[in-house]
Design a protein around this motif. Structure first.
Motif, PDB file in Angstrom:
ATOM      1  N   VAL B  55       0.544  -1.413  -0.208  1.00  0.00           N
ATOM      2  CA  VAL B  55      -0.051   0.129  -0.147  1.00  0.00           C
ATOM      3  C   VAL B  55       1.003   1.224   0.026  1.00  0.00           C
ATOM      4  O   VAL B  55       1.655   1.612   0.891  1.00  0.00           O
ATOM      5  CB  VAL B  55      -0.406  -0.154   1.389  1.00  0.00           C
ATOM      6  CG1 VAL B  55      -1.870   1.520   1.452  1.00  0.00           C
ATOM      7  CG2 VAL B  55      -2.374  -1.640   0.460  1.00  0.00           C
ATOM      8  N   ASP B  56       0.952   1.580  -0.933  1.00  0.00           N
ATOM      9  CA  ASP B  56       1.512   3.180  -0.966  1.00  0.00           C
ATOM     10  C   ASP B  56       0.690   4.358  -1.307  1.00  0.00           C
ATOM     11  O   ASP B  56      -0.086   4.193  -0.501  1.00  0.00           O
ATOM     12  CB  ASP B  56       2.147   3.311  -1.963  1.00  0.00           C
ATOM     13  CG  ASP B  56       1.986   3.225  -3.655  1.00  0.00           C
ATOM     14  OD1 ASP B  56       0.593   3.557  -3.414  1.00  0.00           O
ATOM     15  OD2 ASP B  56       2.002   3.291  -4.725  1.00  0.00           O
ATOM     16  N   SER B  57       1.809   5.758  -0.875  1.00  0.00           N
ATOM     17  CA  SER B  57       0.958   6.664  -0.252  1.00  0.00           C
ATOM     18  C   SER B  57      -0.246   7.279  -1.468  1.00  0.00           C
ATOM     19  O   SER B  57      -1.252   7.987  -0.949  1.00  0.00           O
ATOM     20  CB  SER B  57       1.958   8.052  -0.498  1.00  0.00           C
ATOM     21  OG  SER B  57       2.443   8.058  -1.592  1.00  0.00           O
ATOM     22  N   PHE B  58      -0.213   6.824  -2.772  1.00  0.00           N
ATOM     23  CA  PHE B  58      -1.462   6.317  -3.411  1.00  0.00           C
ATOM     24  C   PHE B  58      -2.991   6.012  -2.635  1.00  0.00           C
ATOM     25  O   PHE B  58      -4.210   6.048  -3.248  1.00  0.00           O
ATOM     26  CB  PHE B  58      -0.933   5.758  -5.098  1.00  0.00           C
ATOM     27  CG  PHE B  58      -2.203   6.357  -6.226  1.00  0.00           C
ATOM     28  CD1 PHE B  58      -2.484   7.307  -6.803  1.00  0.00           C
ATOM     29  CD2 PHE B  58      -2.821   5.424  -7.004  1.00  0.00           C
ATOM     30  CE1 PHE B  58      -3.544   7.534  -7.815  1.00  0.00           C
ATOM     31  CE2 PHE B  58      -3.587   5.462  -7.647  1.00  0.00           C
ATOM     32  CZ  PHE B  58      -3.958   5.880  -7.830  1.00  0.00           C
ATOM     33  N   ARG B  61      -4.067   7.648   0.275  1.00  0.00           N
ATOM     34  CA  ARG B  61      -5.177   8.661  -0.052  1.00  0.00           C
ATOM     35  C   ARG B  61      -6.002   7.907  -0.979  1.00  0.00           C
ATOM     36  O   ARG B  61      -7.084   8.742  -0.348  1.00  0.00           O
ATOM     37  CB  ARG B  61      -3.994   9.779  -1.505  1.00  0.00           C
ATOM     38  CG  ARG B  61      -4.540  11.121  -0.995  1.00  0.00           C
ATOM     39  CD  ARG B  61      -4.120  11.587  -2.675  1.00  0.00           C
ATOM     40  NE  ARG B  61      -3.886  10.809  -3.233  1.00  0.00           N
ATOM     41  CZ  ARG B  61      -3.502  11.672  -5.428  1.00  0.00           C
ATOM     42  NH1 ARG B  61      -3.360  13.291  -4.949  1.00  0.00           N
ATOM     43  NH2 ARG B  61      -3.051  11.285  -5.856  1.00  0.00           N
TER      44      ARG B  61
END
Lengths: 134, 130
Positions: B55-58, B61
């Motif tokens: 899970v990245d910041s994209f 968000r």
């Protein structure tokens, strides 16, 4: 023991970001990184690849398998020919963004890596190196 | 264009994310979810991320956005099934997912949603009295 030669991949579309993540995962597995370390370097790669795409106007990443007296790891170098970063310390602050992201990409990628180096010149593009060791 | 399927589960909606999210797919999911919340008068949104390897910041968000919009429409968002390695990485990345509730699996997520709305509607809904 054979080491996979370095590989340079394009980052031009969001499909490329997906492919980069898969290739980084392969390298991390080959280097013997555990699941948490794999997840960290793949997540850092995802952040930096998206930065290359969104802020650098696209670029490349070079993946290398590294070996320091038997200690193995993965090194990634992201390069773009974009506008560059005028204030690197500011860009490394949590929550700072010039786009519409969360401002965690660069600072987060730094925290998720064992080594982190950034070079940028106004108008001369940006180069970010990260490494994660086993 | 691809779309992420949304299933109705009791008075909640269930979304299982199994593919790599792109910008347009994320936007489409946010729109579809808000429409379905209103259409089904859903009290909760369960987002199953057990298939996600990172899970990245994209993605973070997107989850935050969905939770914020759902809250305005009186629905709770519960993210379920996060892998342990993903949780460790998420915290180090600096993502707190402050507006998002989490549960270990779909069953527990459903319980969370029932508990909250059961408490609010106890007077009118005798089925939840036990």
């Amino acid at each position: 023991m054979s080491t996979t030669p370095p590989d340079t991949l394009p980052i031009r579309t969001s499909d490329d970001v997906v492919f980069v993540r898969q290739q980084v995962r392969l390298r991390a597995v080959q280097a013997g990184l555990g699941l948490v370390d794999q997840t960290k370097i793949v997540t850092a790669a995802s952040e930096l690849a998206r930065n290359t795409l969104d802020y650098g106007g696209g670029g490349t990443v070079t993946l290398s398998s590294i070996d320091d007296n038997g200690r193995r790891g993965v090194r990634l170098v992201f390069e773009d020919q974009g506008p560059g970063i005028p204030d690197i310390p500011l860009a490394l602050q949590d929550g700072y963004t010039t786009g519409n992201g969360l401002g965690l990409g660069l600072s987060g990628a730094k925290r998720l890596s064992n080594e982190f180096r950034i070079e940028s010149a106004l108008g001369g593009g940006t180069r970010v190196m990260i490494a994660r060791w086993k | 264009m691809d779309r992420i399927p949304i299933l109705k589960l009791g008075d909640a909606l269930l979304v299982t994310i199994q593919v790599d999210m792109h910008d347009r797919l994320a936007t489409a999911l946010e729109e579809d979810l808000t429409n379905r919340i209103v259409k089904h008068k859903a009290h909760g949104v369960l987002i199953d991320i057990s298939a996600l390897e990172i899970v990245d910041s994209f993605i973070g968000r997107m989850l935050d956005n969905i939770a914020a919009v759902s809250r305005v429409l009186d629905a709770d968002t519960v993210v379920v099934g996060m892998r342990p390695a993903v949780a460790i990485t998420l915290v180090e990345l600096g993502l707190s997912l402050a507006g998002v509730r989490t549960a270990l699996n779909v069953e527990r997520g459903m319980e969370l949603i029932r508990l909250r709305h059961g408490a609010a509607e106890r007077d009118v809904d005798v089925d939840n009295a036990s």
